[in-house]
Motif scaffolding. Structure first.
Motif, PDB file in Angstrom:
ATOM      1  N   LEU A  24      21.816 -15.656  43.325  1.00 54.75           N
ATOM      2  CA  LEU A  24      21.527 -14.318  42.829  1.00 54.75           C
ATOM      3  C   LEU A  24      22.722 -13.372  42.942  1.00 54.75           C
ATOM      4  CD1 LEU A  24      19.510 -12.260  41.736  1.00 54.75           C
ATOM      5  CD2 LEU A  24      18.806 -11.816  44.101  1.00 54.75           C
ATOM      6  N   PHE A  25      23.336 -13.314  44.106  1.00 54.27           N
ATOM      7  CA  PHE A  25      24.314 -12.254  44.346  1.00 54.27           C
ATOM      8  C   PHE A  25      25.557 -12.347  43.460  1.00 54.27           C
ATOM      9  CE2 PHE A  25      27.886 -10.358  46.719  1.00 54.27           C
ATOM     10  CZ  PHE A  25      27.428  -9.051  46.784  1.00 54.27           C
ATOM     11  N   PRO A  26      26.197 -13.525  43.328  1.00 52.91           N
ATOM     12  CA  PRO A  26      27.455 -13.551  42.569  1.00 52.91           C
ATOM     13  C   PRO A  26      27.294 -13.713  41.059  1.00 52.91           C
ATOM     14  CG  PRO A  26      27.057 -15.696  43.495  1.00 52.91           C
ATOM     15  CD  PRO A  26      25.919 -14.822  43.957  1.00 52.91           C
ATOM     16  N   SER A  27      26.074 -13.815  40.554  1.00 49.55           N
ATOM     17  CA  SER A  27      25.886 -14.109  39.137  1.00 49.55           C
ATOM     18  C   SER A  27      26.190 -12.901  38.262  1.00 49.55           C
ATOM     19  CB  SER A  27      24.442 -14.577  38.883  1.00 49.55           C
ATOM     20  OG  SER A  27      24.209 -15.829  39.486  1.00 49.55           O
ATOM     21  N   GLU A  28      27.038 -13.120  37.254  1.00 54.51           N
ATOM     22  CA  GLU A  28      27.349 -12.080  36.273  1.00 54.51           C
ATOM     23  C   GLU A  28      26.516 -12.263  35.003  1.00 54.51           C
ATOM     24  OE1 GLU A  28      31.743 -11.084  35.923  1.00 54.51           O
ATOM     25  OE2 GLU A  28      31.767 -13.022  36.919  1.00 54.51           O
ATOM     26  N   LYS A  29      26.301 -13.531  34.597  1.00 56.67           N
ATOM     27  CA  LYS A  29      25.573 -13.866  33.380  1.00 56.67           C
ATOM     28  C   LYS A  29      26.259 -13.287  32.147  1.00 56.67           C
ATOM     29  CE  LYS A  29      22.427 -16.249  35.422  1.00 56.67           C
ATOM     30  NZ  LYS A  29      22.418 -17.694  35.266  1.00 56.67           N
ATOM     31  N   GLU A  30      27.185 -14.040  31.589  1.00 56.83           N
ATOM     32  CA  GLU A  30      28.031 -13.543  30.511  1.00 56.83           C
ATOM     33  C   GLU A  30      27.249 -13.235  29.230  1.00 56.83           C
ATOM     34  OE1 GLU A  30      30.785 -14.030  33.325  1.00 56.83           O
ATOM     35  OE2 GLU A  30      31.104 -13.026  31.430  1.00 56.83           O
ATOM     36  N   HIS A  31      26.299 -14.089  28.897  1.00 53.73           N
ATOM     37  CA  HIS A  31      25.540 -13.857  27.672  1.00 53.73           C
ATOM     38  C   HIS A  31      24.299 -14.739  27.679  1.00 53.73           C
ATOM     39  CE1 HIS A  31      27.653 -17.534  26.507  1.00 53.73           C
ATOM     40  NE2 HIS A  31      26.832 -17.661  25.499  1.00 53.73           N
ATOM     41  N   VAL A  32      23.478 -14.612  26.651  1.00 50.89           N
ATOM     42  CA  VAL A  32      22.277 -15.439  26.523  1.00 50.89           C
ATOM     43  C   VAL A  32      22.328 -16.213  25.216  1.00 50.89           C
ATOM     44  CG1 VAL A  32      20.830 -13.954  27.944  1.00 50.89           C
ATOM     45  CG2 VAL A  32      20.958 -13.539  25.494  1.00 50.89           C
ATOM     46  N   LEU A  33      21.591 -17.311  25.148  1.00 46.92           N
ATOM     47  CA  LEU A  33      21.485 -18.123  23.948  1.00 46.92           C
ATOM     48  C   LEU A  33      20.080 -18.699  23.863  1.00 46.92           C
ATOM     49  CD1 LEU A  33      23.376 -21.455  24.712  1.00 46.92           C
ATOM     50  CD2 LEU A  33      23.429 -19.544  26.284  1.00 46.92           C
ATOM     51  N   ASN A 132      28.536  -7.100  30.383  1.00 50.44           N
ATOM     52  CA  ASN A 132      29.117  -6.783  29.082  1.00 50.44           C
ATOM     53  C   ASN A 132      29.042  -5.300  28.755  1.00 50.44           C
ATOM     54  OD1 ASN A 132      29.938  -9.368  28.526  1.00 50.44           O
ATOM     55  ND2 ASN A 132      28.091  -9.918  27.423  1.00 50.44           N
ATOM     56  N   LEU A 133      28.122  -4.583  29.369  1.00 54.43           N
ATOM     57  CA  LEU A 133      28.013  -3.148  29.113  1.00 54.43           C
ATOM     58  C   LEU A 133      29.259  -2.406  29.568  1.00 54.43           C
ATOM     59  CD1 LEU A 133      24.317  -2.561  30.231  1.00 54.43           C
ATOM     60  CD2 LEU A 133      25.186  -2.605  27.888  1.00 54.43           C
ATOM     61  N   VAL A 134      29.903  -2.900  30.614  1.00 55.78           N
ATOM     62  CA  VAL A 134      31.065  -2.200  31.170  1.00 55.78           C
ATOM     63  C   VAL A 134      32.326  -3.060  31.126  1.00 55.78           C
ATOM     64  CG1 VAL A 134      29.671  -0.756  32.690  1.00 55.78           C
ATOM     65  CG2 VAL A 134      30.489  -2.976  33.517  1.00 55.78           C
ATOM     66  N   TYR A 135      32.230  -4.248  30.566  1.00 53.56           N
ATOM     67  CA  TYR A 135      33.370  -5.161  30.527  1.00 53.56           C
ATOM     68  C   TYR A 135      34.543  -4.521  29.787  1.00 53.56           C
ATOM     69  CZ  TYR A 135      35.875  -9.616  30.116  1.00 53.56           C
ATOM     70  OH  TYR A 135      36.800 -10.617  30.199  1.00 53.56           O
ATOM     71  N   LEU A 256      35.115   1.773  34.206  1.00 50.21           N
ATOM     72  CA  LEU A 256      36.129   0.941  34.836  1.00 50.21           C
ATOM     73  C   LEU A 256      35.810   0.683  36.307  1.00 50.21           C
ATOM     74  CD1 LEU A 256      39.340   2.510  33.247  1.00 50.21           C
ATOM     75  CD2 LEU A 256      38.195   0.378  32.614  1.00 50.21           C
ATOM     76  N   GLU A 257      35.266   1.667  36.996  1.00 54.15           N
ATOM     77  CA  GLU A 257      34.905   1.494  38.410  1.00 54.15           C
ATOM     78  C   GLU A 257      33.756   0.491  38.560  1.00 54.15           C
ATOM     79  OE1 GLU A 257      34.027   5.326  39.974  1.00 54.15           O
ATOM     80  OE2 GLU A 257      36.085   6.061  39.823  1.00 54.15           O
ATOM     81  N   ILE A 258      32.749   0.607  37.693  1.00 58.86           N
ATOM     82  CA  ILE A 258      31.612  -0.322  37.763  1.00 58.86           C
ATOM     83  C   ILE A 258      32.068  -1.740  37.452  1.00 58.86           C
ATOM     84  CG2 ILE A 258      29.398  -0.946  36.728  1.00 58.86           C
ATOM     85  CD1 ILE A 258      28.940   2.055  36.233  1.00 58.86           C
ATOM     86  N   ASN A 259      32.919  -1.893  36.437  1.00 60.54           N
ATOM     87  CA  ASN A 259      33.418  -3.219  36.086  1.00 60.54           C
ATOM     88  C   ASN A 259      34.196  -3.830  37.246  1.00 60.54           C
ATOM     89  OD1 ASN A 259      34.069  -5.367  34.040  1.00 60.54           O
ATOM     90  ND2 ASN A 259      36.144  -4.670  34.506  1.00 60.54           N
ATOM     91  N   ALA A 260      35.044  -3.026  37.890  1.00 62.19           N
ATOM     92  CA  ALA A 260      35.819  -3.527  39.029  1.00 62.19           C
ATOM     93  C   ALA A 260      34.906  -3.959  40.165  1.00 62.19           C
ATOM     94  CB  ALA A 260      36.788  -2.444  39.504  1.00 62.19           C
ATOM     95  N   ALA A 261      33.811  -3.232  40.377  1.00 58.20           N
ATOM     96  CA  ALA A 261      32.868  -3.593  41.443  1.00 58.20           C
ATOM     97  C   ALA A 261      32.179  -4.912  41.133  1.00 58.20           C
ATOM     98  CB  ALA A 261      31.837  -2.489  41.613  1.00 58.20           C
ATOM     99  N   ILE A 262      31.813  -5.137  39.861  1.00 53.15           N
ATOM    100  CA  ILE A 262      31.157  -6.386  39.479  1.00 53.15           C
ATOM    101  C   ILE A 262      32.115  -7.559  39.626  1.00 53.15           C
ATOM    102  CG2 ILE A 262      30.144  -7.663  37.549  1.00 53.15           C
ATOM    103  CD1 ILE A 262      28.986  -5.025  36.534  1.00 53.15           C
ATOM    104  N   VAL A 263      33.368  -7.367  39.187  1.00 52.78           N
ATOM    105  CA  VAL A 263      34.367  -8.431  39.323  1.00 52.78           C
ATOM    106  C   VAL A 263      34.566  -8.787  40.789  1.00 52.78           C
ATOM    107  CG1 VAL A 263      36.807  -8.988  39.032  1.00 52.78           C
ATOM    108  CG2 VAL A 263      35.554  -7.862  37.185  1.00 52.78           C
ATOM    109  N   ASN A 264      34.644  -7.796  41.653  1.00 50.67           N
ATOM    110  CA  ASN A 264      34.828  -8.053  43.079  1.00 50.67           C
ATOM    111  C   ASN A 264      33.606  -8.751  43.683  1.00 50.67           C
ATOM    112  OD1 ASN A 264      36.308  -7.568  45.669  1.00 50.67           O
ATOM    113  ND2 ASN A 264      34.471  -6.377  46.123  1.00 50.67           N
TER     114      ASN A 264
END
Length: 269
Positions: A24-33, A132-135, A256-264
């Protein structure tokens, strides 16, 4: 038929696929299909459909890897060749492992992606698309039916004074063209984009003008992107809106701050 979620560029495959659901914690989930379950003479498998992303046709993935298991999928765009293979993860049938490689004149890059197929995708807020909203990289890519890239544009989130839109497209002979446009050109609203620009395919004379460096031919490149997307002049209306958002420094800083937090948060997945 149901939606499933995908995680890209997995470094610790065995750990990620160790349970029936992704960590759960590290999942970003790039997209759906889209996924469809099937059985062939009692043999289980899935069909994955990812139109508009990497593939132009359904991929059949059988647990035993036998027919009608999909062959290696190869797509070429200019000097770039992308190769994709799919297989059920051998230790846990809840996952499909999608291996992708890209070959360019500069070298080869590879990544391992995982599609979670045992449960349907339910909530974009919880498990998919949130990044993807903040990527920081935004793209629009138009593909032919065989999966080859026809045209598109991309840009990165940055202050309006430095932000540029890169437009690209191929002519009927497969020759590629690319041009960068400062986003400041779009700040004057829809009229700045050129609603009078023809959406017809350009002539050899205009191709000559392009190679000679006429300044405003980016409008014709944009027309190619709009035409190939099937969205007509909607594309012309989107760019001034994007320019307005990039000009909002407070909003941009938050993204940019939210994206950096998700990447970290997900760097160890």
């Amino acid at each position: 038929m149901y939606l499933v979620s995908c995680e890209e560029d997995i470094e610790r495959l065995d750990w990620y696929c160790s349970n029936s659901t992704p960590p759960l914690f590290p999942s970003e989930k790039e997209h759906v299909l889209v996924c469809v379950r099937l059985r062939v003479a009692g043999r289980p498998g899935v069909v994955l459909m990812d139109p508009g992303y990497h593939l132009s046709e359904p991929m059949v993935v059988m647990e035993d890897g036998l027919s009608p298991h999909a062959a290696t999928h190869v797509a070429k765009c200019g000097t770039t060749t992308k190769t994709n293979t799919y297989e059920i993860y051998e230790h846990n049938s809840s996952y499909v492992v999608w291996r992708s490689s890209k070959e360019t004149p500069l070298g080869t890059s590879k990544c391992v992606n995982v599609v979670h197929v045992s449960r349907p995708f339910l909530s974009g807020l919880d498990v998919a698309e949130r990044h993807n909203l903040v990527y920081g990289m935004k793209t629009l890519i138009n593909r032919a039916r065989n999966g080859e890239i026809r045209s598109g544009f991309y840009f990165t989130l940055q202050p309006i004074r430095t932000a540029k839109l890169t437009l690209f497209f191929s002519d009927d002979n497969g020759e590629q063209f690319r041009v960068k446009v400062p986003f400041t050109k779009f700040l004057d609203g829809p009229n700045s984009v050129g609603h009078n620009t023809s959406l017809e395919r350009w002539s050899p004379a205009r191709k000559c003008a392009w190679t000679c460096g006429e300044e405003d031919l980016w409008r014709e490149a944009l027309a190619c992107v709009a035409r190939d997307s099937g969205r007509g002049r909607e594309i012309f209306d989107i760019l001034p809106q994007i320019a307005s958002l990039l000009a909002d420094s407070h909003l941009l800083d938050q993204l940019l701050e939210i994206n950096a937090a998700i990447v970290n948060m997900s760097k160890d997945n």
